[in-house]
Motif scaffolding. Structure first.
Motif, PDB file in Angstrom:
ATOM      1  N   ARG A  15      45.561 -74.464 -81.282  1.00 22.50           N
ATOM      2  CA  ARG A  15      47.007 -74.696 -81.231  1.00 22.50           C
ATOM      3  C   ARG A  15      47.748 -73.494 -80.642  1.00 22.50           C
ATOM      4  NH1 ARG A  15      49.128 -77.646 -86.469  1.00 22.50           N
ATOM      5  NH2 ARG A  15      50.979 -77.075 -85.325  1.00 22.50           N
ATOM      6  N   PHE A  16      47.124 -72.347 -80.652  1.00 24.11           N
ATOM      7  CA  PHE A  16      47.708 -71.124 -80.103  1.00 24.11           C
ATOM      8  C   PHE A  16      47.660 -71.122 -78.570  1.00 24.11           C
ATOM      9  CE2 PHE A  16      47.183 -66.361 -79.525  1.00 24.11           C
ATOM     10  CZ  PHE A  16      48.498 -66.053 -79.855  1.00 24.11           C
ATOM     11  N   TYR A  17      46.716 -71.860 -77.998  1.00 23.40           N
ATOM     12  CA  TYR A  17      46.534 -71.850 -76.546  1.00 23.40           C
ATOM     13  C   TYR A  17      47.777 -72.270 -75.761  1.00 23.40           C
ATOM     14  CZ  TYR A  17      45.077 -72.857 -71.863  1.00 23.40           C
ATOM     15  OH  TYR A  17      45.017 -72.896 -70.503  1.00 23.40           O
ATOM     16  N   ALA A  22      49.454 -70.163 -72.660  1.00 26.06           N
ATOM     17  CA  ALA A  22      49.508 -70.720 -71.304  1.00 26.06           C
ATOM     18  C   ALA A  22      50.938 -70.791 -70.778  1.00 26.06           C
ATOM     19  CB  ALA A  22      48.873 -72.099 -71.282  1.00 26.06           C
ATOM     20  N   ASN A  23      51.901 -71.021 -71.658  1.00 21.77           N
ATOM     21  CA  ASN A  23      53.299 -71.146 -71.233  1.00 21.77           C
ATOM     22  C   ASN A  23      54.083 -69.845 -71.312  1.00 21.77           C
ATOM     23  OD1 ASN A  23      53.014 -73.895 -70.693  1.00 21.77           O
ATOM     24  ND2 ASN A  23      53.359 -74.401 -72.842  1.00 21.77           N
ATOM     25  N   ASP A  24      53.471 -68.794 -71.800  1.00 23.04           N
ATOM     26  CA  ASP A  24      54.142 -67.505 -71.905  1.00 23.04           C
ATOM     27  C   ASP A  24      54.379 -66.929 -70.508  1.00 23.04           C
ATOM     28  OD1 ASP A  24      54.432 -64.532 -72.276  1.00 23.04           O
ATOM     29  OD2 ASP A  24      54.135 -65.091 -74.368  1.00 23.04           O
ATOM     30  N   ALA A  25      55.512 -66.296 -70.328  1.00 23.91           N
ATOM     31  CA  ALA A  25      55.847 -65.711 -69.027  1.00 23.91           C
ATOM     32  C   ALA A  25      54.855 -64.624 -68.613  1.00 23.91           C
ATOM     33  CB  ALA A  25      57.259 -65.131 -69.075  1.00 23.91           C
ATOM     34  N   ALA A  69      45.880 -60.600 -66.954  1.00 21.13           N
ATOM     35  CA  ALA A  69      44.956 -60.107 -67.980  1.00 21.13           C
ATOM     36  C   ALA A  69      45.404 -60.569 -69.362  1.00 21.13           C
ATOM     37  CB  ALA A  69      44.868 -58.587 -67.926  1.00 21.13           C
ATOM     38  N   PHE A  70      46.691 -60.652 -69.586  1.00 23.72           N
ATOM     39  CA  PHE A  70      47.233 -61.151 -70.854  1.00 23.72           C
ATOM     40  C   PHE A  70      46.651 -62.530 -71.162  1.00 23.72           C
ATOM     41  CE2 PHE A  70      50.368 -63.873 -72.949  1.00 23.72           C
ATOM     42  CZ  PHE A  70      50.671 -63.152 -74.083  1.00 23.72           C
ATOM     43  N   TYR A  71      46.679 -63.406 -70.190  1.00 28.24           N
ATOM     44  CA  TYR A  71      46.151 -64.763 -70.351  1.00 28.24           C
ATOM     45  C   TYR A  71      44.642 -64.736 -70.593  1.00 28.24           C
ATOM     46  CZ  TYR A  71      44.760 -69.518 -69.175  1.00 28.24           C
ATOM     47  OH  TYR A  71      44.205 -70.765 -69.198  1.00 28.24           O
ATOM     48  N   ARG A  72      43.929 -64.006 -69.750  1.00 31.82           N
ATOM     49  CA  ARG A  72      42.467 -63.978 -69.856  1.00 31.82           C
ATOM     50  C   ARG A  72      42.000 -63.418 -71.195  1.00 31.82           C
ATOM     51  NH1 ARG A  72      43.308 -62.595 -64.547  1.00 31.82           N
ATOM     52  NH2 ARG A  72      43.049 -60.375 -64.931  1.00 31.82           N
TER      53      ARG A  72
END
Length: 70
Positions: free
Chosen positions: A22-24, A28-31, A42-45
């Protein structure tokens, strides 16, 4: 003692399997998840790796909990 260990492992598995996926969408939508050109950062990865590890730990905990009960 075996029952307590099995319950803890199964509770851990349930928690990880419910909470982390549920955190994903938030990640994914975070700026910070994409750069100016739309590529993943890198934040996403890092967060995707953390979620993946949590799911693997959930699976291992579930299997171990069931094996203890058998």
């Amino acid at each position: 003692m075996k029952i307590l260990a099995a319950v803890v492992l199964l509770a851990n598995a349930l928690f990880n399997a419910v909470v982390w996926p549920r955190f994903y969408p938030r990640i994914a939508n975070d700026a910070r998840a994409t750069d100016e050109s739309g590529r993943r950062t890198a934040f996403y990865r890092v967060h995707v790796v953390l979620i993946g590890i949590a799911i693997v730990l959930a699976a291992v905990s579930a299997v171990a909990g069931v094996l203890i009960l058998l």
